[in-house]
Design a protein around this motif. Structure first.
Motif, mmCIF file in Angstrom:
data_model
loop_
_atom_site.group_PDB
_atom_site.id
_atom_site.type_symbol
_atom_site.label_atom_id
_atom_site.label_comp_id
_atom_site.label_asym_id
_atom_site.label_seq_id
_atom_site.Cartn_x
_atom_site.Cartn_y
_atom_site.Cartn_z
ATOM 1 N N GLN A 1 -5.682 -6.946 -19.072
ATOM 2 C CA GLN A 1 -4.983 -8.037 -19.749
ATOM 3 C C GLN A 1 -5.871 -9.284 -19.843
ATOM 4 O OE1 GLN A 1 -1.239 -9.077 -17.980
ATOM 5 N NE2 GLN A 1 -0.877 -10.748 -19.394
ATOM 6 N N ASP A 2 -6.553 -9.589 -18.739
ATOM 7 C CA ASP A 2 -7.407 -10.772 -18.682
ATOM 8 C C ASP A 2 -8.739 -10.480 -19.381
ATOM 9 O OD1 ASP A 2 -9.015 -12.862 -18.054
ATOM 10 O OD2 ASP A 2 -8.657 -12.799 -15.887
ATOM 11 N N PRO A 3 -9.044 -11.218 -20.455
ATOM 12 C CA PRO A 3 -10.288 -10.945 -21.177
ATOM 13 C C PRO A 3 -11.538 -11.115 -20.303
ATOM 14 C CG PRO A 3 -8.886 -12.439 -22.435
ATOM 15 C CD PRO A 3 -8.272 -12.293 -21.086
ATOM 16 N N MET A 4 -11.409 -11.852 -19.174
ATOM 17 C CA MET A 4 -12.567 -12.052 -18.295
ATOM 18 C C MET A 4 -12.870 -10.807 -17.465
ATOM 19 S SD MET A 4 -13.314 -15.108 -18.949
ATOM 20 C CE MET A 4 -12.461 -16.088 -20.149
ATOM 21 N N MET A 5 -11.883 -9.927 -17.322
ATOM 22 C CA MET A 5 -12.000 -8.825 -16.359
ATOM 23 C C MET A 5 -12.909 -7.682 -16.797
ATOM 24 S SD MET A 5 -9.907 -8.588 -13.482
ATOM 25 C CE MET A 5 -8.690 -7.278 -13.419
ATOM 26 N N GLY A 6 -13.015 -7.485 -18.108
ATOM 27 C CA GLY A 6 -13.665 -6.267 -18.577
ATOM 28 C C GLY A 6 -15.150 -6.363 -18.841
ATOM 29 N N ILE B 1 -24.728 -9.349 -24.237
ATOM 30 C CA ILE B 1 -23.882 -8.336 -24.865
ATOM 31 C C ILE B 1 -24.533 -6.966 -24.730
ATOM 32 C CG2 ILE B 1 -22.976 -7.512 -27.072
ATOM 33 C CD1 ILE B 1 -22.481 -10.373 -27.888
ATOM 34 N N GLU B 2 -25.843 -6.895 -25.000
ATOM 35 C CA GLU B 2 -26.491 -5.577 -24.961
ATOM 36 C C GLU B 2 -26.546 -5.010 -23.540
ATOM 37 O OE1 GLU B 2 -30.504 -5.241 -26.191
ATOM 38 O OE2 GLU B 2 -31.142 -7.155 -25.374
ATOM 39 N N GLU B 3 -26.640 -5.893 -22.533
ATOM 40 C CA GLU B 3 -26.648 -5.397 -21.149
ATOM 41 C C GLU B 3 -25.275 -4.818 -20.791
ATOM 42 O OE1 GLU B 3 -29.489 -7.864 -18.331
ATOM 43 O OE2 GLU B 3 -28.130 -9.210 -19.396
ATOM 44 N N ASN B 4 -24.208 -5.515 -21.219
ATOM 45 C CA ASN B 4 -22.860 -5.011 -20.978
ATOM 46 C C ASN B 4 -22.654 -3.653 -21.658
ATOM 47 O OD1 ASN B 4 -20.637 -6.885 -19.616
ATOM 48 N ND2 ASN B 4 -22.156 -8.212 -20.554
ATOM 49 N N LEU B 5 -23.095 -3.572 -22.906
ATOM 50 C CA LEU B 5 -22.947 -2.305 -23.634
ATOM 51 C C LEU B 5 -23.750 -1.190 -22.974
ATOM 52 C CD1 LEU B 5 -23.110 -3.595 -27.323
ATOM 53 C CD2 LEU B 5 -21.151 -2.501 -26.232
ATOM 54 N N ALA B 6 -24.950 -1.542 -22.500
ATOM 55 C CA ALA B 6 -25.806 -0.532 -21.867
ATOM 56 C C ALA B 6 -25.131 0.037 -20.624
ATOM 57 C CB ALA B 6 -27.164 -1.144 -21.516
ATOM 58 N N ILE B 7 -24.518 -0.856 -19.825
ATOM 59 C CA ILE B 7 -23.818 -0.398 -18.616
ATOM 60 C C ILE B 7 -22.662 0.524 -19.008
ATOM 61 C CG2 ILE B 7 -22.270 -1.174 -16.775
ATOM 62 C CD1 ILE B 7 -24.142 -3.605 -16.458
ATOM 63 N N ALA B 8 -21.905 0.109 -20.057
ATOM 64 C CA ALA B 8 -20.743 0.898 -20.477
ATOM 65 C C ALA B 8 -21.166 2.249 -21.049
ATOM 66 C CB ALA B 8 -19.937 0.126 -21.505
ATOM 67 N N SER B 9 -22.330 2.282 -21.693
ATOM 68 C CA SER B 9 -22.769 3.542 -22.300
ATOM 69 C C SER B 9 -23.125 4.579 -21.241
ATOM 70 C CB SER B 9 -23.963 3.303 -23.230
ATOM 71 O OG SER B 9 -25.101 2.959 -22.470
ATOM 72 N N ARG B 10 -23.311 4.113 -20.001
ATOM 73 C CA ARG B 10 -23.659 5.044 -18.910
ATOM 74 C C ARG B 10 -22.473 5.294 -17.993
ATOM 75 N NH1 ARG B 10 -28.164 1.528 -18.624
ATOM 76 N NH2 ARG B 10 -27.233 0.380 -16.927
ATOM 77 N N GLY C 1 -22.249 -8.843 -8.919
ATOM 78 C CA GLY C 1 -22.114 -10.260 -8.603
ATOM 79 C C GLY C 1 -21.276 -10.997 -9.622
ATOM 80 N N PHE C 2 -21.427 -10.633 -10.889
ATOM 81 C CA PHE C 2 -20.681 -11.326 -11.938
ATOM 82 C C PHE C 2 -19.210 -10.898 -11.958
ATOM 83 C CE2 PHE C 2 -24.929 -11.766 -14.067
ATOM 84 C CZ PHE C 2 -24.962 -13.141 -14.013
ATOM 85 N N ASN C 3 -18.971 -9.602 -11.841
ATOM 86 C CA ASN C 3 -17.614 -9.094 -12.014
ATOM 87 C C ASN C 3 -17.465 -7.701 -11.408
ATOM 88 O OD1 ASN C 3 -15.135 -8.239 -12.913
ATOM 89 N ND2 ASN C 3 -15.420 -8.918 -15.026
ATOM 90 N N PRO C 4 -17.093 -7.633 -10.120
ATOM 91 C CA PRO C 4 -16.981 -6.328 -9.465
ATOM 92 C C PRO C 4 -15.965 -5.404 -10.150
ATOM 93 C CG PRO C 4 -16.169 -8.104 -8.032
ATOM 94 C CD PRO C 4 -16.829 -8.755 -9.199
ATOM 95 N N ASN C 5 -14.895 -5.976 -10.716
ATOM 96 C CA ASN C 5 -13.902 -5.147 -11.411
ATOM 97 C C ASN C 5 -14.514 -4.404 -12.574
ATOM 98 O OD1 ASN C 5 -11.271 -5.451 -10.248
ATOM 99 N ND2 ASN C 5 -11.526 -7.623 -10.699
ATOM 100 N N MET C 6 -15.340 -5.138 -13.335
ATOM 101 C CA MET C 6 -15.951 -4.559 -14.523
ATOM 102 C C MET C 6 -16.863 -3.394 -14.144
ATOM 103 S SD MET C 6 -19.269 -4.851 -15.858
ATOM 104 C CE MET C 6 -20.055 -4.540 -17.420
ATOM 105 N N ILE C 7 -17.678 -3.595 -13.139
ATOM 106 C CA ILE C 7 -18.671 -2.559 -12.831
ATOM 107 C C ILE C 7 -18.003 -1.338 -12.178
ATOM 108 C CG2 ILE C 7 -19.458 -3.501 -10.594
ATOM 109 C CD1 ILE C 7 -21.746 -2.063 -13.312
ATOM 110 N N ARG C 8 -16.901 -1.588 -11.432
ATOM 111 C CA ARG C 8 -16.139 -0.448 -10.890
ATOM 112 C C ARG C 8 -15.498 0.344 -12.019
ATOM 113 N NH1 ARG C 8 -14.759 -3.488 -6.230
ATOM 114 N NH2 ARG C 8 -13.045 -4.479 -7.335
ATOM 115 N N ALA C 9 -14.952 -0.383 -13.009
ATOM 116 C CA ALA C 9 -14.337 0.295 -14.155
ATOM 117 C C ALA C 9 -15.379 1.078 -14.938
ATOM 118 C CB ALA C 9 -13.643 -0.719 -15.058
ATOM 119 N N ASN C 10 -16.656 0.750 -14.729
ATOM 120 C CA ASN C 10 -17.718 1.498 -15.395
ATOM 121 C C ASN C 10 -18.360 2.533 -14.468
ATOM 122 O OD1 ASN C 10 -18.150 0.614 -18.274
ATOM 123 N ND2 ASN C 10 -17.987 -1.350 -17.249
ATOM 124 N N GLY C 11 -17.664 2.829 -13.395
ATOM 125 C CA GLY C 11 -18.068 3.979 -12.599
ATOM 126 C C GLY C 11 -19.086 3.724 -11.510
#
Lengths: 264, 295
Positions: A87-92, A99-108, B163-173
């Protein structure tokens, strides 16, 4: 696909703040089901979602995905199969990373990180192609820090991140609730588009009955830690908000004001 | 003016500690007090090795491994036993005081007449201070490059995301318990390496030499960030190193101006308190100005 069998969850048992969040919930999702979940405050929607994601262990019952029992798996292990938008846009997203670092993490997602370079430039074409359909201009801002984006942009990005590694199950926890109506509409459009194109099995909590009726092929309504109503297919297609309220009153066996349902 | 080279070389040597503090305080978002124990641990381990006649590089490596173990202990206390990170660090720090005495066998170990990493490079110049400067610069550069590479890899990115967001990185496995332990391990390895180098530069290791190191590290990190910016990760690393140098220059200046050395720690603590509180005070001041302007 997803099998939830008689799960229950009580928070702070035996204390003054004890809260029975899930009484006895069973739910089966078929491959490609897009289920919307509605219900008032404290109905157990988020608890159901977090039980599936593994944020906390359940007290009883079992949860399995494609026949594999994941009840005892920790959150990060379940992430291999489950994509999530909060729900919180900060959480995800990680605000301090590009942006590309976030996407890279998600792609793995679900893969063991290695000592390879995290965000190689060779990824960029692929990332731009993924971002372009969002029509938010993010494809030209790969090196911007996510913290600079608006709530709507971050939610759209999180949605992309949650779906890019092909999850077996997508969990959306009121992911448009914190956005202004226009942005919420746009993020919801992107959601239905991605889910539709990829036939993702999806569970979406929403506080908006209209959205719940408009999206998906199945609707469940929760009340007091139980699933009260479960409609699918043709029946759901023809359902209107008054129908839903009438069904709820009949099922709950009480005259309830519609706002205890609508407001969450 | 003959203070310049010693001040620079001290700044560079201690910048390795500042890098370690940066990795926990900023990257992992944890204030890790293990530092106060792992710094003398590095000094003790390296000195004990040197006294037994081992090669200076081996001694530094042993110090780094000792620092890693200290970091792992704090990490396990905070992840597996859910002890708040600040308290976990304090527990390890206190425990290390006894460990350090055991490692050295006494409270103070002299390295006079013993081959150190600095005597190894004495062929560069007859000026001891210049050798210290060059060795310190080389070590700092090497560790900065190592840091930059590692935190750009998939594992490093996962630690930064934790460090930035433990929830996010956990949700990413990613298992955040692992990334937190790993971050603390690396940080304390840096701190212990710094302890090993400082002991060799000073010519002794002392069980009390860790007192106040966390504040020195924080001062360097904050001074660096304020003066030199945080635009990207490499810039942050350079800022921290320069911050450490500026801190040493400030200290040299106030001592030169006649401040008693005994007041140094008080001075540093006040400096850090002001720097940490400054953003809030600035915001309050701005809000007040804005209110007055609106009247």
């Amino acid at each position: 696909m997803l099998d939830i069998v008689h799960i229950a969850k009580t928070f702070n048992p035996g204390t003054i703040t004890e809260k029975i969040a899930l009484v006895d919930v069973s739910l089966h999702l078929d491959d490609g089901d897009f289920v919307t979940v509605i219900g008032g405050n404290g109905a157990g929607k988020s608890t159901l979602m977090n039980s599936i994601a593994g944020t906390f262990p359940v007290d009883r019952g079992s949860i399995s995905i494609d026949g594999e029992d994941i009840t005892s798996w920790p959150e990060h292990r379940r992430a291999k199969y489950i994509g999530r938008v909060f729900q919180d846009p900060m959480m995800g997203t990680a605000a301090g990373m590009m942006i590309e670092e976030n996407l890279a993490i998600a792609s793995r997602r679900g893969k063991m990180p290695t000592l390879r370079w995290s965000a190689p430039e060779s990824n960029r074409t692929k990332f731009r192609e993924l971002l372009a359909p969002l029509k938010l201009g993010l494809e030209d801002r790969l090196e911007s820090k996510v913290g600079l984006l608006s709530g709507g942009q971050r939610q759209a990005l999180t949605l992309l991140m949650a779906t890019m590694a092909n999850p077996k199950l997508l969990l959306l926890d009121e992911h448009t609730a914190a956005l202004d109506p226009k942005t919420a509409e746009k993020v919801l459009d992107i959601t239905t588009k991605i889910v539709g194109e990829r036939h993702l099995t999806t569970l979406m909590i929403t506080h908006n009955m209209r959205d719940a009726l408009r999206c998906g092929n199945r609707l469940i309504m929760m009340y007091d830690g139980k699933i009260l109503i479960d409609v699918k297919g043709e029946e759901k297609k023809n359902l209107t908000v008054p129908d839903l309220l009438a069904m709820f009153e009949k099922a709950a066996g009480s005259e309830l004001t519609s706002d205890s349902l609508l407001l969450s | 003016m003959d203070l310049i080279i010693p001040t620079l070389s001290q700044g560079l040597l201690w910048s390795i500690l500042a890098l370690g503090v940066y990795l926990t305080f900023r990257v992992l978002d944890i204030a890790d007090l293990t530092v106060e124990g792992s710094f003398p641990l590095g000094a003790a381990a390296a000195s004990a090795c040197l006294v037994k006649g081992s090669d200076p590089f081996t001694a530094i490596l042993v110090a780094a491994v000792a620092g890693m173990l200290a970091g792992i202990i704090t990490g396990l206390l905070t992840t597996k036993l859910k002890i708040p990170a600040l308290l976990a660090g304090i527990l390890t720090m206190i425990a290390l005081y006894s460990v350090n005495l055991h490692v050295m066998g006494k409270a103070n170990l002299s390295l006079l007449q013993i081959d150190t990493v600095f005597t190894k490079f004495s062929f560069i110049s007859d000026d001891r201070q210049l050798v210290t400067l060059i060795v310190g610069a080389a070590a700092t550069l090497f560790l900065c490059l190592l840091c930059y590479w590692f935190f750009g890899t998939e594992i490093g990115a996962a630690i930064r995301a934790t460090g930035f967001n433990p929830n996010m990185i956990r949700a990413n496995g990613v298992n955040t318990d692992v990334t937190i332990v790993l971050g603390l391990l690396i940080s304390n390895a840096f701190v212990a390496i710094c302890g090993a180098l400082v002991a060799q530069s000073n010519g002794f290791a002392d069980v009390g030499m860790g007192v106040g190191t966390i504040v020195i590290g924080l001062a360097s990190v904050i001074i660096g960030e304020v003066l030199f910016g945080t635009k990207c990760f490499w810039r942050c690393l350079v800022s921290v190193v320069l911050g450490s140098v500026v801190y040493r220059i400030v200290i040299a200046l106030v001592l030169e101006l006649g401040m008693p050395p005994n007041d140094l720690k008080l001075f540093t603590a006040i400096l850090v308190a002001i720097a940490l509180g400054l953003p809030l005070l600035q915001a309050k001041y701005k809000a007040k100005q804005w209110k007055e302007a609106a009247k």
